[in-house]
Scaffold this motif. Structure first.
Motif: not given
Length: 159
Positions: A73-77, A97-104, A5-6
């Protein structure tokens, strides 16, 4: 356990009034009028960005997260820790937002009439303690800025 978690993201309600529009600003948390702001905090306790403040009644945490354009606002990592109030919005945010569930990272939601397994309960308990970091930052903000202390009413002039 949560080293991936970042960022932590949570909403904060502050006492506020716009005169006669108090009912439109009602906060269930404060039991009075208020403004809600989404606050993103990094792993070091630094506030990185905040959303626009909006009246509490019509702006829950999930809706505000959807509207703040988190993907820009965030990086894909990055991985954002969220409380359970956001979980029903994750699917829409991931798609939009073209994100992945791993971003949460969020607590495991209990299914109706079904108990959580012991490992799931332990994860949720540890996650709650882990998330207390953001509450500590809110406490520091309330000590530093009267606007955020929930005891004083912040009166903002109308535009």
């Amino acid at each position: 356990m949560f080293k991936h978690v970042t960022l932590y993201l949570d909403g904060h309600d502050s006492r506020a009034t716009y005169g006669e529009d108090k009912a439109a600003m009602y906060s269930y948390k404060l039991k009075k009028s208020g403004l809600r702001t989404q606050v993103a905090i990094d792993a070091n306790g630094m506030v990185l960005f905040v959303s626009k403040s909006a009246s509490c009644r019509d702006n829950n945490d999930g809706k505000m997260l959807q509207e703040m354009g988190i993907g820009k606002k965030i990086d894909s990592m990055d991985c954002i820790a969220l409380d359970g109030g956001y979980t029903q919005y994750i699917g829409d945010i991931v798609e939009k937002e073209k994100l992945d569930e791993r971003n949460f990272c969020f607590p495991i939601r209990k299914k109706r009439l079904q108990q959580l397994h012991e490992e799931e309960s332990n994860f949720n308990a540890m996650f709650g303690g882990f998330r207390s970091t953001s509450e500590a930052v809110f406490g520091d903000l309330m000590k530093t800025f009267a606007k955020f202390n929930n005891k004083e009413i912040y009166i903002q002039a109308r535009a």
